[in-house]
Design a protein around this motif. Sequence first.
Motif, PDB file in Angstrom:
ATOM      1  N   ALA A 262      20.878  63.253  74.354  1.00  0.00           N
ATOM      2  CA  ALA A 262      20.644  63.983  73.103  1.00  0.00           C
ATOM      3  C   ALA A 262      19.698  65.152  73.338  1.00  0.00           C
ATOM      4  CB  ALA A 262      20.053  63.039  72.051  1.00  0.00           C
ATOM      5  N   PRO A 263      19.828  66.213  72.567  1.00  0.00           N
ATOM      6  CA  PRO A 263      18.921  67.349  72.712  1.00  0.00           C
ATOM      7  C   PRO A 263      17.521  67.002  72.244  1.00  0.00           C
ATOM      8  CG  PRO A 263      20.326  67.651  70.797  1.00  0.00           C
ATOM      9  CD  PRO A 263      20.838  66.429  71.517  1.00  0.00           C
ATOM     10  N   ASN A 264      16.569  67.793  72.665  1.00  0.00           N
ATOM     11  CA  ASN A 264      15.174  67.617  72.260  1.00  0.00           C
ATOM     12  C   ASN A 264      14.968  68.296  70.911  1.00  0.00           C
ATOM     13  OD1 ASN A 264      12.417  67.461  71.952  1.00  0.00           O
ATOM     14  ND2 ASN A 264      11.926  68.146  74.021  1.00  0.00           N
ATOM     15  N   LYS A 265      15.216  67.560  69.855  1.00  0.00           N
ATOM     16  CA  LYS A 265      15.039  67.954  68.452  1.00  0.00           C
ATOM     17  C   LYS A 265      16.108  68.926  67.935  1.00  0.00           C
ATOM     18  CE  LYS A 265      11.483  65.646  69.613  1.00  0.00           C
ATOM     19  NZ  LYS A 265      11.895  65.301  70.966  1.00  0.00           N
ATOM     20  N   TRP A 266      16.454  69.936  68.714  1.00  0.00           N
ATOM     21  CA  TRP A 266      17.528  70.856  68.334  1.00  0.00           C
ATOM     22  C   TRP A 266      18.325  71.227  69.582  1.00  0.00           C
ATOM     23  CZ3 TRP A 266      18.411  72.387  63.255  1.00  0.00           C
ATOM     24  CH2 TRP A 266      17.379  72.131  62.337  1.00  0.00           C
TER      25      TRP A 266
ATOM     26  N   SER B 272       4.678  61.491  67.591  1.00  0.00           N
ATOM     27  CA  SER B 272       5.862  61.316  68.404  1.00  0.00           C
ATOM     28  C   SER B 272       7.118  61.046  67.620  1.00  0.00           C
ATOM     29  CB  SER B 272       5.677  60.215  69.420  1.00  0.00           C
ATOM     30  OG  SER B 272       4.427  59.671  69.425  1.00  0.00           O
ATOM     31  N   THR B 273       7.118  60.024  66.803  1.00  0.00           N
ATOM     32  CA  THR B 273       8.345  59.688  66.101  1.00  0.00           C
ATOM     33  C   THR B 273       8.698  60.736  65.061  1.00  0.00           C
ATOM     34  OG1 THR B 273       7.867  57.365  66.425  1.00  0.00           O
ATOM     35  CG2 THR B 273       9.505  57.907  64.782  1.00  0.00           C
ATOM     36  N   ALA B 274       7.744  61.055  64.194  1.00  0.00           N
ATOM     37  CA  ALA B 274       8.029  62.052  63.171  1.00  0.00           C
ATOM     38  C   ALA B 274       8.269  63.410  63.793  1.00  0.00           C
ATOM     39  CB  ALA B 274       6.876  62.127  62.175  1.00  0.00           C
ATOM     40  N   VAL B 275       7.451  63.762  64.765  1.00  0.00           N
ATOM     41  CA  VAL B 275       7.638  65.035  65.434  1.00  0.00           C
ATOM     42  C   VAL B 275       8.980  65.072  66.132  1.00  0.00           C
ATOM     43  CG1 VAL B 275       6.795  66.459  67.330  1.00  0.00           C
ATOM     44  CG2 VAL B 275       5.205  65.538  65.698  1.00  0.00           C
ATOM     45  N   ALA B 276       9.428  63.900  66.584  1.00  0.00           N
ATOM     46  CA  ALA B 276      10.698  63.849  67.300  1.00  0.00           C
ATOM     47  C   ALA B 276      11.845  64.330  66.445  1.00  0.00           C
ATOM     48  CB  ALA B 276      10.982  62.431  67.771  1.00  0.00           C
ATOM     49  N   ALA B 277      11.680  64.298  65.154  1.00  0.00           N
ATOM     50  CA  ALA B 277      12.740  64.780  64.291  1.00  0.00           C
ATOM     51  C   ALA B 277      12.595  66.252  63.987  1.00  0.00           C
ATOM     52  CB  ALA B 277      12.766  63.969  63.001  1.00  0.00           C
ATOM     53  N   GLY B 278      11.720  66.920  64.686  1.00  0.00           N
ATOM     54  CA  GLY B 278      11.685  68.363  64.589  1.00  0.00           C
ATOM     55  C   GLY B 278      10.436  68.966  64.035  1.00  0.00           C
ATOM     56  N   ALA B 279       9.394  68.185  63.776  1.00  0.00           N
ATOM     57  CA  ALA B 279       8.178  68.756  63.211  1.00  0.00           C
ATOM     58  C   ALA B 279       7.631  69.775  64.169  1.00  0.00           C
ATOM     59  CB  ALA B 279       7.146  67.673  62.941  1.00  0.00           C
TER      60      ALA B 279
ATOM     61  N   LEU C 260      22.212  76.399  65.922  1.00  0.00           N
ATOM     62  CA  LEU C 260      21.427  75.220  66.260  1.00  0.00           C
ATOM     63  C   LEU C 260      22.002  73.971  65.613  1.00  0.00           C
ATOM     64  CD1 LEU C 260      17.873  76.765  65.742  1.00  0.00           C
ATOM     65  CD2 LEU C 260      18.882  76.163  67.943  1.00  0.00           C
ATOM     66  N   THR C 261      21.929  72.878  66.323  1.00  0.00           N
ATOM     67  CA  THR C 261      22.364  71.582  65.811  1.00  0.00           C
ATOM     68  C   THR C 261      21.198  70.612  65.901  1.00  0.00           C
ATOM     69  OG1 THR C 261      24.638  71.957  66.566  1.00  0.00           O
ATOM     70  CG2 THR C 261      23.996  69.679  66.062  1.00  0.00           C
ATOM     71  N   PHE C 262      20.896  69.934  64.808  1.00  0.00           N
ATOM     72  CA  PHE C 262      19.790  68.985  64.770  1.00  0.00           C
ATOM     73  C   PHE C 262      20.142  67.757  65.592  1.00  0.00           C
ATOM     74  CE2 PHE C 262      17.017  65.965  62.204  1.00  0.00           C
ATOM     75  CZ  PHE C 262      15.827  66.496  62.675  1.00  0.00           C
ATOM     76  N   TRP C 263      19.170  67.256  66.346  1.00  0.00           N
ATOM     77  CA  TRP C 263      19.448  66.187  67.318  1.00  0.00           C
ATOM     78  C   TRP C 263      20.004  64.920  66.687  1.00  0.00           C
ATOM     79  CZ3 TRP C 263      15.756  61.992  69.011  1.00  0.00           C
ATOM     80  CH2 TRP C 263      14.834  61.675  68.018  1.00  0.00           C
TER      81      TRP C 263
ATOM     82  N   ASN D 233      12.128  71.632  73.434  1.00  0.00           N
ATOM     83  CA  ASN D 233      12.647  71.897  72.093  1.00  0.00           C
ATOM     84  C   ASN D 233      12.774  73.413  71.920  1.00  0.00           C
ATOM     85  OD1 ASN D 233      12.932  72.399  69.351  1.00  0.00           O
ATOM     86  ND2 ASN D 233      11.250  71.093  68.718  1.00  0.00           N
ATOM     87  N   PRO D 234      13.975  73.950  71.726  1.00  0.00           N
ATOM     88  CA  PRO D 234      14.144  75.408  71.674  1.00  0.00           C
ATOM     89  C   PRO D 234      13.501  76.073  70.468  1.00  0.00           C
ATOM     90  CG  PRO D 234      16.185  74.315  71.043  1.00  0.00           C
ATOM     91  CD  PRO D 234      15.257  73.243  71.551  1.00  0.00           C
ATOM     92  N   THR D 235      13.098  75.306  69.451  1.00  0.00           N
ATOM     93  CA  THR D 235      12.525  75.923  68.255  1.00  0.00           C
ATOM     94  C   THR D 235      11.004  76.007  68.305  1.00  0.00           C
ATOM     95  OG1 THR D 235      12.334  73.856  66.983  1.00  0.00           O
ATOM     96  CG2 THR D 235      14.430  75.045  66.870  1.00  0.00           C
TER      97      THR D 235
END
Length: 546
Positions: free
Chosen positions: A269-273, A13-20, A281-284, A481-483
């Motif tokens: 805030a967006p979901n990761k991107w 959750s936390t690490a994935v939340a940053a875009g994993a 794309l903009t990183f969250w 998450n769009p990515t």
Amino acid sequence: MTGMSRRTFLGLSTAVAAGAAATALAGCGSSTAAKGEAASGKVKLPSYVPNTSIKPDLPPNAKGLSAGYLSYPKELIQSVSKAPGDGSKVTLLTEIWTQPPLPKGSNEHWQKVNKALGVDLSAILGTDPGYDEKFSATVAGGDLPDLMWIPPNQGIQHVAQLLESKCADITDLVSGDAVKDYPNLAAMTPAHWKTAVVNGKIWGAPSPYPAFGQVYGGNPEVWEKAGGLSAGSPDEFLAKCKEVTGGKVWALEPIYVNAVSVMSQCFGAPNKWRQNKDGSLTFWQETDEYLAALDFVLKLKKAGVFYPGDPKMADAYLKMAQGSIGAAVFANPSGARANLRTNDPSLAAEILIPFAAGGRQPNHHYHLGTIGYTAIKKGSEERVRMLLGVLDYLAAPFGTKERELLEFGTEGVDFTYDKQGFPQRTDRGKQQVEGFYSGLATATTAPFALLPSTFAGSHGPQDVKDIYAVEQKLTETAITNPTVGHYSDAYTEHYGRMSTEATDLVNDIVSGRRKTGEWKSFWTEWRSQGLDRMAREFQKSIEKNA
């Protein structure tokens, strides 16, 4: 998933939340299926065909709402008409989240499952932590297993190149109505399958997980004096946190990066991107919304409502059950209710629904809906289809004979039914079934369902109703998450270090060691260190394949 550790939760959750996310999952490559133009075209996801033979008390939907069951079925259905295997040897690389089972040679349950599958299944069982090392060592050995679970968040590098040459592209075998040949896999939603798509192709059977993401779960006894955990604004939430803090009680766990993650949902805030109008794309974490959430968490810190402990503390859930912490962040709503029930069966965790903050509408962040997928070693179409059949068996849903065998074993030997009619493992079941099922369910399983047996004590049916209602509320604002389903080499190369540095900076800012003014400059520096490249690569993949 059973026995998932706090560390794993943070990873998922936390690490994935940053875009994993599934974006880190590198796809395998060509096979006898799609090639050339077809391989680079837009993929048609498998059709969503729910199992109509099993009637949940609370229906699921394609938006991620979980099926809910209030009791165990009196009669189980057969979801697989015959053993899918051809009698051959099959190897599986997967991860377990509990104690290892007895080895195959001395494990009667394992042998019974092999008979039901129609294969001689051997499993390479990795653990948490250490799966990345097990994966790398297995790959380095040269003889790849037939089935390989690929997680999104454990730092495995160069997966794309490996699977490009070694794995089967299963697009033509499961795309659209073709998936109906595998009814249990067909019951997975498009969101599940999207995590197994890379570069316009489908590479494996998803490993479903609850669709909803991080939430604050609270001890109701702590929040009773404040009228409950729910709030309608940042000011009200802060006031409630202050009200319950005092003596030997603090409102919130001190894992600050989790606090910012949940609060960022309130600030929109967006979901990761964020996918901008021009496709960029903009990183969250570099958005104004995330910074506003960080400022609010700093305000909470200054108010003294965080437990005075390590921002990586491992026992926050236990302290919450004991009443010294009011609320902690959980990977999903059902996890919050189940965990608190386990620690104290009399307590039903409250769930904080994101409130509007900063003049913005809240955005609940969907989880990926999976914890990875299981790819198939390249081979003849006949063998790939057979292995898909094995995975289809493993994906048998609640209410089927196959699921009961896989999860609990044989009645009277591996499990008995409790007073509510649910299977409970015996000592032998814990030795032979529990760890083995943990590995099989990691590889693939049915979409998540809300079950009374998930929640300790006699309150299970009410817990199912409560969490189902929470999920309904979250769907009103949930965004994806769009990515997901897209790949970036820069992401796999740089994300781990970027995430660690960002987490450290959050901790330093909230703890008062550094200033919030350093936050934007941190991301300015990272743009040239790999973030811009991640965004461009994801954008290119989306434009080509979305």
